[in-house]
Design a protein around this motif. Structure first.
Motif, PDB file in Angstrom:
ATOM      1  N   PHE A 132     -38.644  40.883   7.977  1.00 29.39           N
ATOM      2  CA  PHE A 132     -38.506  42.113   7.206  1.00 29.39           C
ATOM      3  C   PHE A 132     -39.314  42.009   5.920  1.00 29.39           C
ATOM      4  CE2 PHE A 132     -35.547  43.192  10.303  1.00 29.39           C
ATOM      5  CZ  PHE A 132     -35.027  44.451  10.082  1.00 29.39           C
ATOM      6  N   PRO A 133     -39.769  43.139   5.381  1.00 25.71           N
ATOM      7  CA  PRO A 133     -40.610  43.111   4.176  1.00 25.71           C
ATOM      8  C   PRO A 133     -39.929  42.379   3.028  1.00 25.71           C
ATOM      9  CG  PRO A 133     -40.589  45.304   5.139  1.00 25.71           C
ATOM     10  CD  PRO A 133     -39.550  44.504   5.873  1.00 25.71           C
ATOM     11  N   LEU A 134     -40.746  41.725   2.217  1.00 22.40           N
ATOM     12  CA  LEU A 134     -40.186  40.997   1.080  1.00 22.40           C
ATOM     13  C   LEU A 134     -39.378  41.933   0.192  1.00 22.40           C
ATOM     14  CD1 LEU A 134     -41.825  41.431  -1.876  1.00 22.40           C
ATOM     15  CD2 LEU A 134     -43.634  40.400  -0.522  1.00 22.40           C
ATOM     16  N   ASN A 135     -38.371  41.360  -0.448  1.00 24.02           N
ATOM     17  CA  ASN A 135     -37.426  42.153  -1.214  1.00 24.02           C
ATOM     18  C   ASN A 135     -37.500  41.778  -2.686  1.00 24.02           C
ATOM     19  OD1 ASN A 135     -34.877  43.928  -1.195  1.00 24.02           O
ATOM     20  ND2 ASN A 135     -34.224  42.125  -2.302  1.00 24.02           N
ATOM     21  N   ILE A 136     -37.717  42.762  -3.544  1.00 28.62           N
ATOM     22  CA  ILE A 136     -37.777  42.489  -4.983  1.00 28.62           C
ATOM     23  C   ILE A 136     -36.412  42.676  -5.634  1.00 28.62           C
ATOM     24  CG2 ILE A 136     -38.840  43.160  -7.166  1.00 28.62           C
ATOM     25  CD1 ILE A 136     -40.684  41.684  -5.229  1.00 28.62           C
ATOM     26  N   GLY A 137     -35.635  43.650  -5.178  1.00 27.99           N
ATOM     27  CA  GLY A 137     -34.279  43.831  -5.697  1.00 27.99           C
ATOM     28  C   GLY A 137     -33.421  42.647  -5.297  1.00 27.99           C
ATOM     29  N   ILE A 138     -32.903  41.913  -6.264  1.00 25.45           N
ATOM     30  CA  ILE A 138     -32.194  40.667  -5.979  1.00 25.45           C
ATOM     31  C   ILE A 138     -30.944  40.924  -5.134  1.00 25.45           C
ATOM     32  CG2 ILE A 138     -31.113  38.613  -6.974  1.00 25.45           C
ATOM     33  CD1 ILE A 138     -34.118  38.903  -7.466  1.00 25.45           C
ATOM     34  N   ALA A 139     -30.899  40.288  -3.969  1.00 21.73           N
ATOM     35  CA  ALA A 139     -29.782  40.350  -3.004  1.00 21.73           C
ATOM     36  C   ALA A 139     -29.670  41.692  -2.292  1.00 21.73           C
ATOM     37  CB  ALA A 139     -28.454  40.002  -3.664  1.00 21.73           C
ATOM     38  N   ALA A 140     -30.553  42.647  -2.593  1.00 26.82           N
ATOM     39  CA  ALA A 140     -30.429  43.980  -2.000  1.00 26.82           C
ATOM     40  C   ALA A 140     -30.665  43.968  -0.497  1.00 26.82           C
ATOM     41  CB  ALA A 140     -31.413  44.940  -2.669  1.00 26.82           C
ATOM     42  N   HIS A 141     -31.330  42.931   0.016  1.00 18.99           N
ATOM     43  CA  HIS A 141     -31.595  42.865   1.460  1.00 18.99           C
ATOM     44  C   HIS A 141     -30.432  42.292   2.252  1.00 18.99           C
ATOM     45  CE1 HIS A 141     -32.362  38.955  -0.212  1.00 18.99           C
ATOM     46  NE2 HIS A 141     -32.697  38.415   0.927  1.00 18.99           N
ATOM     47  N   LEU A 142     -29.454  41.698   1.581  1.00 15.57           N
ATOM     48  CA  LEU A 142     -28.370  41.030   2.303  1.00 15.57           C
ATOM     49  C   LEU A 142     -27.488  42.000   3.094  1.00 15.57           C
ATOM     50  CD1 LEU A 142     -27.367  38.213  -0.217  1.00 15.57           C
ATOM     51  CD2 LEU A 142     -29.023  38.172   1.649  1.00 15.57           C
ATOM     52  N   PRO A 143     -27.101  43.152   2.539  1.00 19.76           N
ATOM     53  CA  PRO A 143     -26.347  44.094   3.371  1.00 19.76           C
ATOM     54  C   PRO A 143     -27.126  44.551   4.599  1.00 19.76           C
ATOM     55  CG  PRO A 143     -26.079  44.645   1.048  1.00 19.76           C
ATOM     56  CD  PRO A 143     -27.163  43.602   1.131  1.00 19.76           C
ATOM     57  N   HIS A 144     -28.443  44.693   4.466  1.00 17.49           N
ATOM     58  CA  HIS A 144     -29.266  45.084   5.618  1.00 17.49           C
ATOM     59  C   HIS A 144     -29.257  43.986   6.689  1.00 17.49           C
ATOM     60  CE1 HIS A 144     -30.856  48.616   3.572  1.00 17.49           C
ATOM     61  NE2 HIS A 144     -31.028  47.855   2.499  1.00 17.49           N
ATOM     62  N   ALA A 145     -29.311  42.735   6.244  1.00 16.29           N
ATOM     63  CA  ALA A 145     -29.286  41.623   7.195  1.00 16.29           C
ATOM     64  C   ALA A 145     -27.968  41.593   7.948  1.00 16.29           C
ATOM     65  CB  ALA A 145     -29.510  40.298   6.453  1.00 16.29           C
ATOM     66  N   VAL A 146     -26.881  41.849   7.250  1.00 18.89           N
ATOM     67  CA  VAL A 146     -25.566  41.878   7.899  1.00 18.89           C
ATOM     68  C   VAL A 146     -25.468  43.078   8.838  1.00 18.89           C
ATOM     69  CG1 VAL A 146     -23.081  42.144   7.505  1.00 18.89           C
ATOM     70  CG2 VAL A 146     -24.412  40.597   6.071  1.00 18.89           C
ATOM     71  N   GLY A 147     -26.012  44.216   8.411  1.00 21.82           N
ATOM     72  CA  GLY A 147     -25.999  45.393   9.267  1.00 21.82           C
ATOM     73  C   GLY A 147     -26.758  45.163  10.556  1.00 21.82           C
ATOM     74  N   ALA A 148     -27.916  44.504  10.460  1.00 21.26           N
ATOM     75  CA  ALA A 148     -28.685  44.201  11.661  1.00 21.26           C
ATOM     76  C   ALA A 148     -27.909  43.255  12.576  1.00 21.26           C
ATOM     77  CB  ALA A 148     -30.030  43.583  11.286  1.00 21.26           C
ATOM     78  N   ALA A 149     -27.237  42.267  11.989  1.00 23.49           N
ATOM     79  CA  ALA A 149     -26.442  41.338  12.786  1.00 23.49           C
ATOM     80  C   ALA A 149     -25.286  42.059  13.480  1.00 23.49           C
ATOM     81  CB  ALA A 149     -25.908  40.215  11.892  1.00 23.49           C
ATOM     82  N   MET A 150     -24.661  43.004  12.775  1.00 27.55           N
ATOM     83  CA  MET A 150     -23.593  43.791  13.387  1.00 27.55           C
ATOM     84  C   MET A 150     -24.129  44.585  14.576  1.00 27.55           C
ATOM     85  SD  MET A 150     -21.582  45.166   9.978  1.00 27.55           S
ATOM     86  CE  MET A 150     -20.305  46.030  10.904  1.00 27.55           C
ATOM     87  N   ALA A 151     -25.334  45.135  14.429  1.00 27.44           N
ATOM     88  CA  ALA A 151     -25.936  45.907  15.521  1.00 27.44           C
ATOM     89  C   ALA A 151     -26.180  45.020  16.736  1.00 27.44           C
ATOM     90  CB  ALA A 151     -27.248  46.537  15.050  1.00 27.44           C
ATOM     91  N   PHE A 152     -26.664  43.795  16.508  1.00 29.50           N
ATOM     92  CA  PHE A 152     -26.885  42.879  17.628  1.00 29.50           C
ATOM     93  C   PHE A 152     -25.566  42.599  18.357  1.00 29.50           C
ATOM     94  CE2 PHE A 152     -30.599  40.894  15.080  1.00 29.50           C
ATOM     95  CZ  PHE A 152     -31.425  41.939  15.469  1.00 29.50           C
ATOM     96  N   ASP A 153     -24.497  42.436  17.588  1.00 26.94           N
ATOM     97  CA  ASP A 153     -23.184  42.170  18.170  1.00 26.94           C
ATOM     98  C   ASP A 153     -22.712  43.366  18.996  1.00 26.94           C
ATOM     99  OD1 ASP A 153     -20.749  40.983  18.735  1.00 26.94           O
ATOM    100  OD2 ASP A 153     -19.846  41.537  16.810  1.00 26.94           O
ATOM    101  N   TYR A 154     -22.828  44.565  18.440  1.00 31.08           N
ATOM    102  CA  TYR A 154     -22.397  45.765  19.154  1.00 31.08           C
ATOM    103  C   TYR A 154     -23.163  45.951  20.459  1.00 31.08           C
ATOM    104  CZ  TYR A 154     -19.987  47.258  14.874  1.00 31.08           C
ATOM    105  OH  TYR A 154     -19.158  47.341  13.789  1.00 31.08           O
ATOM    106  N   ARG A 155     -24.442  45.606  20.434  1.00 31.50           N
ATOM    107  CA  ARG A 155     -25.295  45.821  21.611  1.00 31.50           C
ATOM    108  C   ARG A 155     -25.295  44.638  22.569  1.00 31.50           C
ATOM    109  NH1 ARG A 155     -30.643  47.918  18.278  1.00 31.50           N
ATOM    110  NH2 ARG A 155     -29.815  49.942  17.606  1.00 31.50           N
ATOM    111  N   ASP A 156     -24.527  43.604  22.237  1.00 29.34           N
ATOM    112  CA  ASP A 156     -24.496  42.385  23.046  1.00 29.34           C
ATOM    113  C   ASP A 156     -25.888  41.773  23.196  1.00 29.34           C
ATOM    114  OD1 ASP A 156     -21.747  42.272  23.531  1.00 29.34           O
ATOM    115  OD2 ASP A 156     -21.899  43.707  25.184  1.00 29.34           O
TER     116      ASP A 156
END
Length: 374
Positions: A132-156
């Motif tokens: 994913f593109p580099l992130n300048i906002g400190i820690a702002a990418h972490l919720p997105h990373a968790v959201g993507a992981a949740m999507a992988f789980d939902y989709r098996d």
């Protein structure tokens, strides 16, 4: 371990405390070596050498005005390179802005450097390698990373996410929100916190009362581990285990992990920073003995996997690889109109006026008139 190796390991001051480790400062084996092929071991070293060479060239390019503000990686090559090698190629990497080794380990497209030059098209090059593109906002990418992981789980989907961030990010709300979601929803997530001792000018001990950053995971119901972030084999082993836990879990429940990689930022926070204003050069002296490149090189030599000729060949290859990326990136042609794109859904009249004025000036004088002379 030979007597000389043991003496070197014992005399080197260890600034890291209680951490998981595989290699001593001299490259001697002091822990369990992960099961890696000879070629993979050499590739990890090659990517680390490439990361350092890229770092040297990128700082020089910034000083010449050929790229924008840049975040140096010297001293932290092992953690981003080895962590990425421990993942599958389709496991997305979310990174802050210093983990250049992750991009290099995934193939090092020329678009990456073009992105630092201000070409938004560089984002596509990262997408092609699941970064994913580099992130300048400190820690702002972490919720997105968790959201993507949740999507992988939902989709098996048999995929996990690996998110990199610095110690300063643990003081941000997004860090706590992301890890809380990860713990509640058992997301297939690996969090890699690069504790390089400084959040720009703030030392770690001045931003949290927690003795370690890894222990913050306990508040969210999952495991936190501390590892020598300047030891590529220790980082690989820790991330490999965390990835396995995230992918398979226990009792039908996936489990995230927070990994604190303890390391040191040898250079400035960015090329816009002057570290002499807040730390002494001597602060880094105890860490120099643990530099990841000579440690890994010494290990490869001890294992009979590298000699002078091979090391020199790897360095030349790294230099050529970086030079080729720079040459290709500098061929990218920027479009001045891009700076006005995607700012608003409907461009305001004043912004449209400015756009037309700029493009008319470019038409009259040519692009070269608007470029800084080198």
């Amino acid at each position: 371990m030979s007597d000389a190796d043991a003496e070197t390991s014992e005399t080197a001051v260890d600034p890291m405390g209680d951490v998981r480790r595989v290699l001593g400062p001299d490259g001697a084996v002091v822990g369990d070596v992960p099961d890696l092929s000879d070629e993979r071991l050499l590739t990890i070293y090659r990517d680390m050498v490439t990361a350092r060479r890229f770092d040297e060239r990128a700082v020089s390019l910034q000083r010449q005005g050929r790229i924008g503000t840049y975040s140096a990686i010297e001293g932290q090559e092992a953690s981003s390179v080895a962590a990425t090698h421990a993942l599958r190629d389709d496991d997305p990497v979310f990174y802050q802005y210093r983990e250049h080794g992750a991009v290099i380990a995934r193939g090092f497209p020329a678009e990456y450097l073009a992105y630092w030059m201000g070409h938004e098209s560089g984002t596509a090059g990262l997408a092609d390698i699941d970064v994913f593109p580099l992130n300048i906002g400190i820690a702002a990418h972490l919720p997105h990373a968790v959201g993507a992981a949740m999507a992988f789980d939902y989709r098996d989907e048999d995929r996990i996410t690996c998110a990199h961030f610095g110690d300063g990010a643990t003081s941000e709300g997004d860090f706590h929100e992301a890890l809380n979601f990860a713990g509640v929803f058992d997301t297939p997530s690996v969090f890699v916190c690069h504790n390089n001792q400084w959040a720009i000018s703030i030392p770690r001990e001045d931003q949290t009362a927690s003795p370690t950053l890894a222990q913050k995971a306990e508040a969210y119901g999952f495991e936190g581990v501390r590892v020598d972030g300047m030891d590529p084999l220790a980082v690989y082993a820790a991330v490999e285990e965390a990835a396995q836990q995230a992918r398979n879990g226990t009792d039908d429940s996936l489990r995230p992990t927070l990994i604190e990689t303890v390391e040191y930022r040898f250079g400035a926070h960015t090329t816009a920073d002057d570290p002499s204003a807040y730390r002494d050069d001597a602060d880094g002296d105890p860490w120099r003995a643990w530099d990841p490149l000579p440690r890994m090189e010494a290990f490869l030599r001890k294992q009979g996997l590298a000699d002078d000729d091979r090391i020199e060949a790897i360095r030349e290859e790294a230099n050529d690889r970086v030079a080729a990326v720079i040459d290709e990136a500098e061929r990218f042609e920027g479009d001045p109109a891009d700076m006005f794109a995607d700012v608003y859904a409907e461009t305001p009249a004043e912004l449209e006026r400015q756009r037309e004025s700029l493009l008319a000036a470019v038409e009259r004088h040519g692009k070269d008139a608007f470029l800084r002379e080198e």
